[in-house]
Design a protein around this motif. Structure first.
Motif, PDB file in Angstrom:
ATOM      1  N   LYS A  26      -1.226   1.306  -1.012  1.00  0.00           N
ATOM      2  CA  LYS A  26       0.327   1.984  -1.437  1.00  0.00           C
ATOM      3  C   LYS A  26       1.255   1.191  -0.919  1.00  0.00           C
ATOM      4  CE  LYS A  26      -1.691   6.283  -2.592  1.00  0.00           C
ATOM      5  NZ  LYS A  26      -3.062   5.683  -2.078  1.00  0.00           N
ATOM      6  N   THR A  27       2.353   1.199  -2.014  1.00  0.00           N
ATOM      7  CA  THR A  27       3.472   0.577  -1.744  1.00  0.00           C
ATOM      8  C   THR A  27       4.564   1.663  -1.542  1.00  0.00           C
ATOM      9  OG1 THR A  27       3.871   0.251  -3.895  1.00  0.00           O
ATOM     10  CG2 THR A  27       2.970  -1.583  -2.571  1.00  0.00           C
ATOM     11  N   TRP A  28       5.690   1.118  -0.698  1.00  0.00           N
ATOM     12  CA  TRP A  28       6.708   2.095  -1.082  1.00  0.00           C
ATOM     13  C   TRP A  28       7.023   2.437  -2.245  1.00  0.00           C
ATOM     14  CZ3 TRP A  28       9.618   4.932   2.633  1.00  0.00           C
ATOM     15  CH2 TRP A  28      10.788   5.191   2.203  1.00  0.00           C
ATOM     16  N   GLU A  29       7.225   1.409  -3.171  1.00  0.00           N
ATOM     17  CA  GLU A  29       7.775   1.405  -4.518  1.00  0.00           C
ATOM     18  C   GLU A  29       6.909   2.648  -5.341  1.00  0.00           C
ATOM     19  OE1 GLU A  29       7.258  -1.549  -2.945  1.00  0.00           O
ATOM     20  OE2 GLU A  29       9.721  -1.998  -2.730  1.00  0.00           O
ATOM     21  N   SER A  30       5.683   2.250  -5.315  1.00  0.00           N
ATOM     22  CA  SER A  30       4.850   3.109  -5.975  1.00  0.00           C
ATOM     23  C   SER A  30       5.063   4.613  -5.532  1.00  0.00           C
ATOM     24  CB  SER A  30       3.245   2.553  -5.856  1.00  0.00           C
ATOM     25  OG  SER A  30       2.850   2.882  -4.636  1.00  0.00           O
ATOM     26  N   VAL A  31       5.231   4.844  -4.387  1.00  0.00           N
ATOM     27  CA  VAL A  31       5.398   6.143  -3.980  1.00  0.00           C
ATOM     28  C   VAL A  31       6.664   6.889  -4.031  1.00  0.00           C
ATOM     29  CG1 VAL A  31       4.706   7.989  -2.125  1.00  0.00           C
ATOM     30  CG2 VAL A  31       3.285   5.956  -2.270  1.00  0.00           C
ATOM     31  N   PHE A  32       7.691   6.061  -3.240  1.00  0.00           N
ATOM     32  CA  PHE A  32       8.894   6.723  -3.015  1.00  0.00           C
ATOM     33  C   PHE A  32       9.848   6.544  -4.263  1.00  0.00           C
ATOM     34  CE2 PHE A  32       7.655   7.574   1.043  1.00  0.00           C
ATOM     35  CZ  PHE A  32       8.216   8.712   1.540  1.00  0.00           C
ATOM     36  N   ASN A  33       9.895   5.412  -4.717  1.00  0.00           N
ATOM     37  CA  ASN A  33      10.683   5.262  -6.202  1.00  0.00           C
ATOM     38  C   ASN A  33      10.284   6.235  -7.054  1.00  0.00           C
ATOM     39  OD1 ASN A  33      11.635   3.324  -4.476  1.00  0.00           O
ATOM     40  ND2 ASN A  33      11.653   1.512  -5.994  1.00  0.00           N
ATOM     41  N   ASP A  90      -2.157  10.088 -10.329  1.00  0.00           N
ATOM     42  CA  ASP A  90      -2.123   8.380 -10.228  1.00  0.00           C
ATOM     43  C   ASP A  90      -2.269   8.263  -8.792  1.00  0.00           C
ATOM     44  OD1 ASP A  90      -1.428   8.542 -12.915  1.00  0.00           O
ATOM     45  OD2 ASP A  90       0.761   7.512 -12.310  1.00  0.00           O
ATOM     46  N   LEU A  91      -1.896   8.863  -8.061  1.00  0.00           N
ATOM     47  CA  LEU A  91      -2.140   8.882  -6.512  1.00  0.00           C
ATOM     48  C   LEU A  91      -3.557   8.947  -6.206  1.00  0.00           C
ATOM     49  CD1 LEU A  91       0.830  10.385  -4.742  1.00  0.00           C
ATOM     50  CD2 LEU A  91       0.176   7.929  -4.874  1.00  0.00           C
ATOM     51  N   ASP A  92      -4.335  10.041  -6.772  1.00  0.00           N
ATOM     52  CA  ASP A  92      -5.717  10.200  -6.463  1.00  0.00           C
ATOM     53  C   ASP A  92      -6.399   9.105  -7.156  1.00  0.00           C
ATOM     54  OD1 ASP A  92      -5.606  12.698  -5.151  1.00  0.00           O
ATOM     55  OD2 ASP A  92      -5.585  13.786  -6.996  1.00  0.00           O
ATOM     56  N   ALA A  93      -6.102   8.571  -8.174  1.00  0.00           N
ATOM     57  CA  ALA A  93      -6.864   7.558  -8.893  1.00  0.00           C
ATOM     58  C   ALA A  93      -6.782   6.321  -7.842  1.00  0.00           C
ATOM     59  CB  ALA A  93      -6.157   7.321 -10.243  1.00  0.00           C
ATOM     60  N   THR A  94      -5.808   6.073  -7.252  1.00  0.00           N
ATOM     61  CA  THR A  94      -5.660   4.814  -6.679  1.00  0.00           C
ATOM     62  C   THR A  94      -5.773   4.867  -5.083  1.00  0.00           C
ATOM     63  OG1 THR A  94      -3.360   4.987  -6.330  1.00  0.00           O
ATOM     64  CG2 THR A  94      -3.969   3.809  -8.269  1.00  0.00           C
ATOM     65  N   GLU A  95      -6.329   6.219  -4.870  1.00  0.00           N
ATOM     66  CA  GLU A  95      -6.699   6.724  -3.346  1.00  0.00           C
ATOM     67  C   GLU A  95      -7.130   5.433  -2.619  1.00  0.00           C
ATOM     68  OE1 GLU A  95      -8.677  10.275  -2.969  1.00  0.00           O
ATOM     69  OE2 GLU A  95      -8.424  10.384  -0.903  1.00  0.00           O
ATOM     70  N   HIS A  96      -7.944   4.747  -2.893  1.00  0.00           N
ATOM     71  CA  HIS A  96      -8.315   3.618  -2.090  1.00  0.00           C
ATOM     72  C   HIS A  96      -7.895   2.443  -2.002  1.00  0.00           C
ATOM     73  CE1 HIS A  96     -11.469   6.724  -1.287  1.00  0.00           C
ATOM     74  NE2 HIS A  96     -11.643   6.921  -2.332  1.00  0.00           N
TER      75      HIS A  96
END
Lengths: 927, 612
Positions: free
Chosen positions: A804-811, A795-801
């Motif tokens: 990012k939000t705190w929620e999308s990563v750390f949650n 998912d992170l690769d797909a949205t690389e550009h």
């Protein structure tokens, strides 16, 4: 025992058997013994001896050596004892003459090592260890060992002496149990009484007569220490596995005990009391001699005050004792209080005495009370016993409550210098008691337990006034104040109970309309946060309890306390903030007549006001407690919304859910879920569909819930998208993090039930977790983690550009990491505190997997890029988030995320080796 | 050895000790409770006070109407407040050699003694005592002089009149000795006689006694005194504290083994625990300010106020009071706050160590820096511009009769939102408030007195074991308001000797030994002989010389031979080669042309003969 261990043993024993080597520290020997003990307990036949022949060798060899180190000799004795618990092995050793050599009467064998206390101790413990079959007893008898054990009771080393007396007790009870006359396996009362009669009519086994003779002799002795010794031994017999033995002994000793009771009790009162209590506790009353209870009564009468208290409280806790004795114990307990009442009271004595029998006080009461330490000690003991008694509500009907109340109040008044002493005795007592926190604590506990027993109008008046004095006194200690408030709460609630209210409520009203509220206000701003906290807690309780009492609501509204509580929401101490929130939450239940702030007219406006305060705290507070309290209060309100008409609250639900589910504190998250649950319940019940039925019937869950929510939100016309989204988030949390039963799939539930290690919805179920759970469980969570991580990376690769939000990563990370952290945490904890060979094996098997996964995680490039993006994209992150982010970045760098190719491989290799070595090292240490 | 008791107030003592040949005054406290009988001195004209009705005798006599006013049923003197001086008639105060001051509260009568009795001696005190004492006196003089009162009532003091006055004025003690306040020049003169001393410094008085101040832990520079000769020791304990507030802790060991221990200045409110009261103070303050009211704290410009400010410093954030202004108004406010920071060596250890950080020892510096605490010399001028309500005001005088506090009481007294919190225990708060009745303002009594309480005293006495204890009579029975609390009195063996105003106590010990020095050459000539192992004796004949209270033995005529003759005796002074022949009817002195020696001997012989 593991094979590695077994391999090591011969070498260990060769060191031990070598007289040239010295063993400095014998704790390792103790460990070794523990290890063998564990093995022998599980095995009935001693396979271990066959598997490890060197065990027998060392026993045989060492016992033949002359100049052996005492520590090792002692060790060998204990070890031999352990194995000789098996009758076959015992016989084998005895045939070899080893038994005689090691355990025959050492005095007669003339062993020089006998001078060492550790050897004597080893000898005794060895015998104790093997005391599992009658052959041992016969052996002891044959070699005159019993006399030696009796002598050892007076050994200068207290360890030896106490072991010796314990051993005697064991021998006695063992041999009586196993003697041919009483060879009955069960201990039902009928059989027992039969047994007793049988035994009376026959002779004792020969080998115990030295012991019984010894006891009888010592009981008749003039020397106090001898009598003490005998009594202790008897007490120990009643504490062994076959306590009935003491009853068999009883006829023999009864006469001497009676003589003792009639004589001077100095020094032997305590052991006597212990003996009697032990006996009456462990032996069914049918079996007890008729004379037993009168003797106990005699003891209680003739002991001195302080010792008698312990005995009396022990008697009162007995289930089987006769009523008269009980009364006598009550009298004993009450006498000092009686005395205090009698000397403090201006009225005629008969009006004040607790019990009619107590006109003759023990002589030593006055003595006790005249010295500070004994006075405080005595009162504290009495008060704590009384409190215990009051808790055991069944038997308390016999207590003279009114008088008890009076005496407790007198003592408490003495404690703050409010009682007016008349005689010099009281002057003394009051001098000891003024400011004594210990007595205050005990007294207030008792007072707090009293309202249900003694609550006439006079008592209520008395208690309320006294507690008010305590609460308003600036010198009252924090804990005493807390207890006073608790007691006050009990008395106040008692006053509004429907049975009493018509009589007591005016009294209470009078009390509340005094300066009570101003005292409360003052306490809300006390310098000590503990006091602020207790006061808030009390106010919350009272508000909830009195929510239906209109006069109270008006009083509270008019005195400005709610306003002050609002102020305390910004207290620097987080506990106080949390209590203030809880108190406010409770105040909301007060009938709508009360008004919060004088300048605001409508109640709803105020509630919105509080709501915004709570949201603010939920959003901003840096500490967990206030946030937890806030979300709890909100959830609570929502659950009880039928009483509260919380229309306003519902408008805020999306926001609350959002804040709550993003919170870092897990308790906040749990309560957020509760809130969500309450919300759903409520919404559904509004639509008159049973929500539980709908939800429970769908084990696959999510799609149905979504549909359901959608219809629900359409009906609700407001913030449908938000509610749904956040409900989704919350549900995810619930399923993955806490396993909320109602909404998680059955598969998951089953999995958790199958493996308690994975059940992470509360505290770890340590008792259910076994070694077998470790490998499959951890494998499973690691597998899940790996998959989750891959998905996240994708998912992170797909949205690389994208931003990012705190929620999308750390949650997501939090959700991902929690199960593995939780379960692996349990395993490493167990490895540290309750290591067994099996566990170590499992640990070693599974640890590389976890380490490897950890390495993979910390070297995850997509994650690392996401961190960097988060920090550079100038997000609105708060301090805590920034710190988490920074430490994650650092961990990634330290974990080798920036390495490539060769270096990376080498780094990983080193990491693995390091983990391997350290786990090996730990295992090695524990062997 | 005698003790003259000049003051009846247990915490404002004034005693004179005659010990050996010295006369030592111990403290000179000024009993200011007499001011409570006077009307307050308002800073701004008060219509209420000026409209009070005059007091008329029962028989309608109006001669006192102008001097006495009636307020809410009590009679007050409408004049400049006067103070009750220590007894001056009991002994001639000009014979006092030294005055020892134990703390700055106990020196307020100093100008009266040093300037009007012919006193020529020295006053001993520590530096903070002197400096802060000066501040207190300055403040007092300032309070009195800035509101001059034209009229001075004297007629009511007439013995005839006094009998007709109502209580409590009738029962006031020693009305005739009451005096108006001194002036600044007198203060300066009095303080110029002060000699500064440090703790444990030994000061010789005429060679007869040695005096030593010891730290007493009550306030900055407060001291107890040891007065000792070679064989006697008197300890004077006044205003001591075992609590760890700001001053250096109390020194107890040096008090041991004293023959007499004079004990004054115990706590005036033995049942109130200072810690609890401090908490009470804070919570009352917070409750009032929270509900929009103002808080008035009447206080002295030094002492407990430092602790109050320190406590508030820690408390205001927790109570959410950081936006509330604190005002400290006193003519000496600035000096007091500054002085407190520079007396580092007189402070308790943890405050001392702050100086090395370097930080100001007291946190009120930070309160001032952050503008939470502001101080002004008076309500006039700058203060009136800055004044914001609700606020907390610390100001004097605790008697509520003079100083800026009078103004605030007039200003805030009518609203029940406001609170006055009494922290100084020296004045009964009911009496202090009497001329302001009726008063709507809330009153809270949180007296903070850190001086020794009775439990601490009995512990102290057990530890230092004095042979005799002397104390004011108030301490030998329970306080009148709590007559059942027999634990609130001094209890020791033998029972303490009690004194009251204008009494002379003969202290119960006799001087039995005196130290005499041997001159070295005399000592050399002695040959002791051992009479028992460890004990040697020798007879000494020498001349005893006494000068400056020191006794010295030195060589004189020593080698005398006495011969008995049938008629009488012959005394042979060998070194002078002189004979003294004494017979029944004649006496001859035979010496060799040494006429002065002959006359000397003749005079001596004649002197003894006369005695026979």
């Amino acid at each position: 025992m593991e094979s590695e261990c077994v391999e090591l043993l011969p070498r260990v024993f060769s060191v031990l058997g070598d007289a040239g080597q010295t063993v400095v520290d014998d704790t390792c020997l103790e460990k070794l013994l523990d290890c063998f003990r564990g093995t022998t307990e599980n095995e009935t036949e001693l396979h271990i001896l066959q598997r490890i022949p060197c065990l027998t060798n060392i026993i045989v060899n060492v016992s033949k050596q002359k100049d052996i180190h005492p520590n090792i000799l002692s060790f060998i004795m204990k070890l031999t004892g352990l194995f000789a618990a098996s009758e076959n092995y015992f016989i084998q050793l005895e045939d070899n003459g080893i038994m005689r050599h090691l355990f025959g009467n050492p005095k007669k064998l003339g062993t020089g090592a006998w001078e060492e206390a550790t050897v004597r101790c080893g000898w005794l413990l060895g015998i104790q260890n093997m005391l599992q079959h009658e052959a041992v007893i016969e052996f002891l008898y044959k070699y005159d060992c019993i006399d030696e054990i009796i002598r050892l009771q007076e050994d200068p080393s207290i360890f030896v002496a106490s072991t010796a007396s314990q051993l005697l007790a064991d021998i006695l009870s063992f041999s009586l149990q196993h003697s041919k006359h009483a060879a009955l396996g069960s201990s039902s009362t009928i059989q027992l009484s039969n047994k007793v009669t049988v035994l009376h009519s026959t002779n004792w086994p020969d080998y115990i007569s030295p012991i019984t003779g010894h006891i009888e002799d010592f009981l008749k002795s003039d020397i106090t220490s001898n009598v003490q010794q005998a009594l202790k031994l008897l007490s120990k017999v009643s504490g062994t596995r076959h306590p009935v033995a003491v009853i068999l002994l009883w006829p023999k000793i009864e006469e001497s005990v009676e003589l003792l009771l009639k004589g001077d009790l100095t020094g032997i009162g305590q052991p006597l009391a212990e003996l009697f209590l032990n006996v009456s506790r462990s032996v069914p009353s049918e079996v007890l001699e008729l004379k037993f209870w009168p003797l106990l009564g005699l003891l209680l009468r003739s002991m001195n005050q302080i010792e008698a208290l312990t005995l009396a409280s022990g008697i009162l806790k007995l289930k089987n004792c006769p009523q008269s004795l009980r009364m006598q114990a009550v009298t004993t307990l009450f006498q000092p209080l009686n005395f205090i009442i009698a000397v403090t009271s201006i009225q005629t004595p008969e009006d004040t005495v607790l019990l009619d029998v107590s006109s003759d006080y023990r002589v030593d009461i006055e003595n006790c009370l005249s010295r500070k330490s004994t006075c405080i000690n005595l009162l504290c003991q009495i008060l704590s016993y009384l409190w215990e008694l009051l808790q055991m509500s069944l038997q308390t009907t016999e207590l003279p409550f009114k008088a008890l109340m009076k005496s407790v109040v007198t003592v408490l008044r003495l404690c703050i210098g409010a009682a007016i002493p008349i005689t010099s005795t009281v002057v003394n007592i009051s001098r000891h008691l003024i400011g004594c926190i210990k007595v205050q604590r005990g007294g207030i506990d008792v007072l707090g337990a009293l309202p249900q027993w003694a609550a006439g109008i006079e008592e209520v008046d008395c208690a309320l006034t006294l507690l008010h004095d305590y609460v308003s006194n600036p010198d009252t200690d924090c804990t005493v104040l807390k207890k006073s408030l608790q007691a006050l709460f009990r008395w106040m609630s008692h006053c509004i109970e429907p049975v009493n209210s018509h009589v007591l409520e005016p009294k209470l009203k009078e009390f509340l309309h005094g300066d009570f509220m101003s005292v409360m206000k003052k306490r809300l701003f006390d310098v000590h946060w503990e006091i602020r906290d207790s006061t808030l807690e009390f106010l919350g309780q009272v508000c909830f309890q009195f929510k239906g009492v209109e006069s109270f609501c008006q009083l509270l509204g008019s005195c400005g306390i709610p306003h002050l509580v609002l102020e305390l929401l910004s207290d620097p101490e987080s506990y106080v903030r949390a209590s203030a929130i809880t108190a406010l939450g409770k105040m909301n239940y007060l009938s709508p007549k009360w008004q919060m702030l004088p300048n605001e007219n409508s109640v709803t406006a105020v509630k919105v006001n509080i709501l915004s305060y709570l949201l603010h705290i939920l959003n901003q507070d840096t500490e967990g407690f206030p946030r937890r309290a806030a979300i709890k209060v909100l959830a609570d309100w929502l659950k009880n919304s039928h009483i509260l008409s919380s229309g306003e609250l519902e408008n805020f639900i999306p926001i609350i859910l959002k804040i709550g589910s993003n919170d870092l504190d897990w308790e906040v998250k749990v309560h957020t879920l509760e809130l969500a649950e309450a919300f759903i319940d409520r919404s559904v019940s509004n639509l008159s569909i049973s929500p539980c039925a709908v939800l429970m019937s769908n084990s696959t869950g999510s799609t149905q819930v979504n549909v359901f929510l959608q219809t629900l939100c359409e009906g609700h016309q407001r913030s449908l998208v938000h509610a749904q989204l956040h409900w989704q988030g919350a549900r995810n949390l619930s399923a993955q993090v806490f396993g909320n039963k109602r909404y998680s799939t059955t598969a998951e539930v089953q999995r958790r039930e199958a493996n308690p290690l994975l059940d992470n919805k509360g505290l770890p179920r340590f008792s259910a977790i076994t070694v077998q759970h470790i490998v499959p469980g951890i494998r499973q969570v690691v597998q899940e983690f790996r998959e989750g991580l891959q998905e996240l990376e994708k998912d992170l690769d797909a949205t690389e550009h994208m931003e990012k939000t705190w929620e999308s990563v750390f949650n997501r990370l939090e959700i991902l990491q929690f199960p593995i952290h939780y379960s692996w945490g349990i395993v490493s904890y167990l490895d540290k505190v309750k290591s067994t060979p099996e566990l170590r094996k499992a640990y070693q098997e599974i640890a590389p997997l976890v380490v490897r996964e950890n390495i993979r995680f910390s070297q995850s490039v997509p994650l690392y890029n996401a961190y960097k993006a988060l920090i550079s994209e100038n997000q609105q992150l708060n301090g805590i988030q920034l710190r988490i982010l920074n430490s994650s970045l650092r961990a990634a760098r330290h974990g080798g995320v920036q390495l490539n190719g060769q270096t990376k491989a080498r780094f990983n290799d080193i990491q693995l080796q390091l983990a391997n070595h350290s786990s090996k090292f730990r295992c090695g240490k524990k062997q | 050895m005698k003790l003259y008791c000049l003051s009846g107030h247990p915490t404002l003592p004034c005693n004179v000790l005659k010990f050996k040949s010295t006369t030592i005054m111990l403290d000179c406290g000024l009993d200011m409770t007499s001011a409570l009988h006077f009307l307050p001195l308002p800073l701004v004209h008060s219509p209420r006070l000026s409209k009070l009705p005059g007091w008329i005798l029962k028989d309608g006599n109006t001669m006192l109407e102008k001097e006495l006013k009636d307020c809410a049923g009590r009679v007050f003197v409408d004049s400049v407040p006067e103070f009750c001086l220590p007894e001056t008639e009991l002994l001639d105060l000009s014979t006092v050699d030294v005055i020892l001051i134990s703390n700055y509260h106990c020196m307020m009568a100093l100008p009266y003694i040093t300037e009007h009795t012919g006193f020529t001696g020295t006053v001993y005190s520590t530096e903070p005592t002197m400096q802060i004492g000066r501040l207190l006196m300055e403040e007092l003089v300032n309070f009195m002089e800035r509101v001059p009162k034209p009229q001075s009532a004297t007629y009511w003091k007439n013995r005839e009149m006094l009998r007709h006055l109502p209580v409590p004025l009738k029962d006031a003690v020693e009305v005739l000795t009451w005096k108006r306040c001194y002036t600044m020049p007198e203060v300066n003169l009095a303080l110029s006689k002060v000699q500064l001393v440090g703790y444990s410094q030994k000061i010789e008085l005429f060679g007869a006694v040695q005096i030593t101040p010891l730290s007493s832990g009550y306030c900055l520079g407060s001291s107890n005194w040891i007065i000792q000769s070679h064989y006697e020791k008197v300890a004077y304990v006044s205003g001591s504290s075992l609590l760890t507030t700001h001053p250096q802790p109390m020194e107890q060991t040096s008090l041991k083994n004293s023959d007499v221990l004079i004990l004054t200045g115990l706590t005036q409110i033995p049942t109130a625990n200072p810690d609890g009261m401090l908490g009470e103070f804070c919570s009352n303050l917070a409750v009032t300010v929270r509900s929009g009211g103002n808080v008035l704290v009447p206080c002295y410009p030094s002492g407990v106020i430092y602790d109050l400010l320190e406590c508030l410093y820690q408390y205001i954030d927790s109570a959410g009071l950081s936006t509330i202004p604190f005002y400290f108004i006193s003519p000496v406010a600035n000096s007091s706050l500054e002085f407190s920071q520079i007396f580092a060596e007189w402070l308790c250890h943890n405050k001392q160590s702050k100086v090395y950080l370097p930080e100001p020892p007291f946190p009120h510096a930070e309160l001032i820096l952050t503008n939470k605490l502001k101080h002004y010399p008076s309500i006039h001028g700058e203060f009136s511009n800055d004044f914001k309500q609700p606020c907390v005001v610390f100001t004097g005088h605790p008697s509520l009769r003079y100083g800026d506090v009078v103004h605030f009481l007039e200003l805030w007294g009518k609203s029940s939102l406001n609170t006055i919190i009494f922290t100084e225990p020296d004045f009964s708060y009911l009496d202090a408030l009497a001329p302001y009745q009726p008063l709507a303002m809330k009153c809270v009594y949180c007296p903070i007195d850190t001086r020794l309480n009775f439990i601490q005293v009995s512990k102290l006495l057990k530890e230092v074991q004095p042979l005799h204890v002397v104390c004011p009579e108030q301490y030998t029975q329970p306080p009148p308001a709590q007559s059942h609390r027999t634990d609130l009195m001094i209890d020791c063996q033998p029972p303490p000797m009690a004194y009251r105003r204008a009494e002379v106590l003969t202290l119960p010990f006799k001087r039995r030994y005196e130290k005499i020095e041997l001159m070295p050459d005399l000592a050399e000539s002695l040959v002791p002989s051992e009479i028992k192992p460890g004990i040697s004796m020798v007879t000494v004949s020498a001349v005893l010389q006494t000068k400056d209270n020191k006794h010295i033995l030195q060589h004189g005529i020593t080698d005398v031979k006495v011969e008995d003759t049938p008629e009488g005796h012959i005394v042979h002074l060998q070194s002078e080669d002189t004979l003294v022949q004494i017979e029944e009817d004649s006496t001859h002195i035979i010496c060799d042309n040494n006429e002065p020696l002959r006359t000397k001997l003749r005079d001596l012989v004649l002197k003894f003969l006369q005695k026979l």
